[in-house]
Design an enzyme around this catalytic site. Structure first.
Site, PDB file in Angstrom:
ATOM      1  N   CYS A  78      -0.327   5.701   7.298  1.00  0.00           N
ATOM      2  CA  CYS A  78      -1.677   5.340   7.737  1.00  0.00           C
ATOM      3  C   CYS A  78      -1.605   4.488   9.005  1.00  0.00           C
ATOM      4  O   CYS A  78      -0.728   3.639   9.152  1.00  0.00           O
ATOM      5  CB  CYS A  78      -2.395   4.578   6.628  1.00  0.00           C
ATOM      6  SG  CYS A  78      -4.075   4.064   7.065  1.00  0.00           S
TER       7      CYS A  78
ATOM      8  N   CYS B 197      -8.085   1.230  -0.171  1.00  0.00           N
ATOM      9  CA  CYS B 197      -7.535   0.595   1.027  1.00  0.00           C
ATOM     10  C   CYS B 197      -7.341  -0.868   0.673  1.00  0.00           C
ATOM     11  O   CYS B 197      -8.315  -1.589   0.431  1.00  0.00           O
ATOM     12  CB  CYS B 197      -8.487   0.745   2.215  1.00  0.00           C
ATOM     13  SG  CYS B 197      -7.959  -0.192   3.672  1.00  0.00           S
TER      14      CYS B 197
ATOM     15  N   CYS C 148       0.841  -1.199   0.000  1.00  0.00           N
ATOM     16  CA  CYS C 148       0.000   0.000   0.000  1.00  0.00           C
ATOM     17  C   CYS C 148       0.877   1.250   0.000  1.00  0.00           C
ATOM     18  O   CYS C 148       1.802   1.360   0.815  1.00  0.00           O
ATOM     19  CB  CYS C 148      -0.911   0.001   1.217  1.00  0.00           C
ATOM     20  SG  CYS C 148      -1.891   1.514   1.387  1.00  0.00           S
TER      21      CYS C 148
ATOM     22  N   CYS D 273      -9.801 -12.219  20.709  1.00  0.00           N
ATOM     23  CA  CYS D 273      -9.111 -11.344  19.757  1.00  0.00           C
ATOM     24  C   CYS D 273      -7.946 -10.615  20.427  1.00  0.00           C
ATOM     25  O   CYS D 273      -7.378  -9.690  19.843  1.00  0.00           O
ATOM     26  CB  CYS D 273     -10.074 -10.345  19.124  1.00  0.00           C
ATOM     27  SG  CYS D 273     -10.923  -9.272  20.292  1.00  0.00           S
TER      28      CYS D 273
ATOM     29  N   GLU E  40     -26.109 -11.181  24.654  1.00  0.00           N
ATOM     30  CA  GLU E  40     -25.451 -10.058  23.992  1.00  0.00           C
ATOM     31  C   GLU E  40     -26.001  -8.745  24.541  1.00  0.00           C
ATOM     32  O   GLU E  40     -27.203  -8.619  24.779  1.00  0.00           O
ATOM     33  CB  GLU E  40     -25.675 -10.127  22.469  1.00  0.00           C
ATOM     34  CG  GLU E  40     -25.248  -8.915  21.682  1.00  0.00           C
ATOM     35  CD  GLU E  40     -23.783  -8.559  21.860  1.00  0.00           C
ATOM     36  OE1 GLU E  40     -23.485  -7.361  22.068  1.00  0.00           O
ATOM     37  OE2 GLU E  40     -22.929  -9.474  21.816  1.00  0.00           O
TER      38      GLU E  40
ATOM     39  N   ASP F 266     -17.044 -15.441  23.139  1.00  0.00           N
ATOM     40  CA  ASP F 266     -16.265 -14.676  22.176  1.00  0.00           C
ATOM     41  C   ASP F 266     -16.262 -13.211  22.621  1.00  0.00           C
ATOM     42  O   ASP F 266     -16.891 -12.357  21.992  1.00  0.00           O
ATOM     43  CB  ASP F 266     -16.872 -14.833  20.783  1.00  0.00           C
ATOM     44  CG  ASP F 266     -16.069 -14.131  19.697  1.00  0.00           C
ATOM     45  OD1 ASP F 266     -14.931 -13.725  19.977  1.00  0.00           O
ATOM     46  OD2 ASP F 266     -16.590 -13.979  18.575  1.00  0.00           O
TER      47      ASP F 266
ATOM     48  N   GLN G   1     -17.499  -9.995  12.604  1.00  0.00           N
ATOM     49  CA  GLN G   1     -16.207 -10.426  12.096  1.00  0.00           C
ATOM     50  C   GLN G   1     -15.922  -9.709  10.785  1.00  0.00           C
ATOM     51  O   GLN G   1     -16.725  -9.754   9.857  1.00  0.00           O
ATOM     52  CB  GLN G   1     -16.185 -11.941  11.900  1.00  0.00           C
ATOM     53  CG  GLN G   1     -16.170 -12.731  13.189  1.00  0.00           C
ATOM     54  CD  GLN G   1     -14.850 -12.623  13.955  1.00  0.00           C
ATOM     55  OE1 GLN G   1     -13.956 -11.906  13.560  1.00  0.00           O
ATOM     56  NE2 GLN G   1     -14.744 -13.347  15.042  1.00  0.00           N
TER      57      GLN G   1
ATOM     58  N   TYR H 162     -21.465 -13.344  24.741  1.00  0.00           N
ATOM     59  CA  TYR H 162     -20.972 -12.283  23.842  1.00  0.00           C
ATOM     60  C   TYR H 162     -21.327 -12.690  22.409  1.00  0.00           C
ATOM     61  O   TYR H 162     -20.491 -12.736  21.520  1.00  0.00           O
ATOM     62  CB  TYR H 162     -19.463 -12.080  23.973  1.00  0.00           C
ATOM     63  CG  TYR H 162     -18.954 -11.948  25.400  1.00  0.00           C
ATOM     64  CD1 TYR H 162     -18.945 -10.712  26.045  1.00  0.00           C
ATOM     65  CD2 TYR H 162     -18.485 -13.059  26.088  1.00  0.00           C
ATOM     66  CE1 TYR H 162     -18.477 -10.593  27.341  1.00  0.00           C
ATOM     67  CE2 TYR H 162     -18.015 -12.958  27.389  1.00  0.00           C
ATOM     68  CZ  TYR H 162     -18.019 -11.714  28.014  1.00  0.00           C
ATOM     69  OH  TYR H 162     -17.547 -11.607  29.299  1.00  0.00           O
TER      70      TYR H 162
ATOM     71  N   CYS I 242      -2.559  -0.269   9.164  1.00  0.00           N
ATOM     72  CA  CYS I 242      -1.766  -1.495   9.031  1.00  0.00           C
ATOM     73  C   CYS I 242      -0.345  -1.239   9.526  1.00  0.00           C
ATOM     74  O   CYS I 242       0.379  -0.466   8.917  1.00  0.00           O
ATOM     75  CB  CYS I 242      -1.690  -1.937   7.571  1.00  0.00           C
ATOM     76  SG  CYS I 242      -3.274  -2.277   6.807  1.00  0.00           S
TER      77      CYS I 242
END
Length: 393
Positions: A89, A166, A83, A343, A273, A316, A221, A250, A92
């Site tokens: 940016c 992007c 990129c 995550c 949730e 999750d 996701q 969750y 990433c």
């Protein structure tokens, strides 16, 4: 002015000092790890096994931070980012590394983090699952607009890096950038506009403002291609037992809930949730009397939950992880199996520590059967992890 000393007696160079460093590996958060006279130095945008000249930007008692002034000897995995705005940016932070190195570092980070919090915990650590796509995988993004500038925040800044593309975003979204920029410009707003663009379940592109009153569509996701593999793994690890109840904590809009309901046709299915938008979306799809969706934060729900020894629990949680109370309550309930999807390796490692400490205190024998990292977010330091806990029979 004298240099400060850390607790081990090594001297930290003054701010602005330039030092030569050999990058050993990458750390949680994405920075390179080096050592200077016994002190750990974190260097953003570094690659493993390279030598750099770096300027000290932060000096604490037991660690430093430094920015690269010059790459003296590039590491074997360093590359020119695909990129053109990757260097500025904030989206990433690992595009300067080839994909093999990204996966290797994530695999190591997850394992080292779990062991740091749980030294005596043994488990089968499976190889990281690569993403089917390393670019063009995101189906949800949050661009910014101000003073006719459309793009994303610069690294460690609220300045907008202008771009009309992007590379980690699906083309279905990026093809609408010009349209969204014009839509934002037409509002004639003086302040910064934060927006959300996403591909809806129906396949169409939707966008709108993120405000204090409306925080967007809620969690989902962002890599639908890798999500298929994650779903398949979670269902496989859950096994073929005829559970009495299946809990999805969750649960979001039911990413795991509905596949679980399909697999366990004889079980009662319970989703929990907090986000009302996601609960509403899930409830609109329920056509099975076995399924119940509660709108509640998980800890509050756990105070009245009735989880039995023949039940399955999948959780999750967000990056912050679950609470100590939630993990202790799970350990006390002794469900037959727990599938934990995370995550953030640090919150996963901490939560497992809480769980096993409480299980041991109660005389409950649990086993961390297997763990696997998933490359859900290529070109960044973020990583998804799945862990299977079961009663040790």
């Amino acid at each position: 002015m004298s240099a400060k000393s850390n607790q081990r007696g090594a001297k930290a160079p003054l701010l602005g000092s330039k030092i030569k460093l050999k990058i050993e590996k990458l750390a949680m958060g994405g920075a390179g790890v080096a050592r200077h006279e016994g002190m750990v130095v974190f260097v953003p945008q570094a690659a493993p096994n390279e030598e750099v000249l770096a300027e000290v930007t932060l000096a604490k008692k037991n660690f430093m931070e430094a920015r690269i002034v010059e790459v003296l000897t590039p590491g074997p995995s360093r590359r020119e980012p695909p990129c053109p705005v990757a260097h500025t940016c904030g989206g990433c932070n690992w595009q300067h590394l080839n994909e093999d190195e990204q996966r290797k570092q994530k695999e190591a980070i997850v394992f080292e983090t779990l062991k740091k919090f749980n030294r005596d915990l043994e488990f089968n650590y499976l190889p990281i699952q690569p993403s089917p796509r390393v670019l063009r995988y995101r189906n949800r993004i949050q661009p910014k607009f101000k003073n006719n500038r459309f793009g994303f925040f610069a690294r460690n800044s609220h300045q907008i890096v202008e771009t009309m593309d992007c590379l980690i975003t699906e083309k279905t979204l990026t093809e609408h950038f010009a349209e969204v920029k014009n839509w934002a410009a037409a509002k004639n707003a003086k302040d910064l506009l934060r927006m959300e663009m996403y591909i809806a379940e129906e396949g169409d592109v939707r966008y709108g403002l993120i405000t204090d009153e409306d925080d967007g569509i809620g969690f989902s996701q962002v890599n639908r291609f890798q999500n298929e593999d994650l779903l398949r793994t979670a269902l496989d690890w859950a096994g073929d037992h005829a559970y009495e109840k299946v809990f999805d904590l969750y649960a979001g809009a039911g990413n795991f809930t509905f596949p679980l309901a399909q697999k366990y046709a004889g079980s009662e299915i319970i989703g929990v949730e907090l986000n009302p938008k996601l609960v509403e979306r899930a409830r609109s799809k329920i056509h099975d009397k076995r399924m119940t969706y509660f709108m509640s934060d998980v800890e509050t729900y756990m105070r009245r939950a009735s989880i039995g020894k023949e039940d399955l629990v999948l959780l999750d949680p967000p990056r912050a992880g679950a609470s100590e109370y939630t993990m202790q309550t799970l350990a006390a309930a002794q469900p037959r199996k727990i599938i934990y999807i995370s995550c953030h390796p640090v919150s996963l490692a901490r939560d497992l520590n809480w769980f096993f400490a409480h299980a041991q205190k109660m005389g409950v024998s649990y086993k961390l059967d297997r763990v696997q990292a998933f490359e859900m977010f290529p070109q960044t330091d973020h990583v998804e992890t799945i862990a299977e806990l079961r009663v040790d029979s």
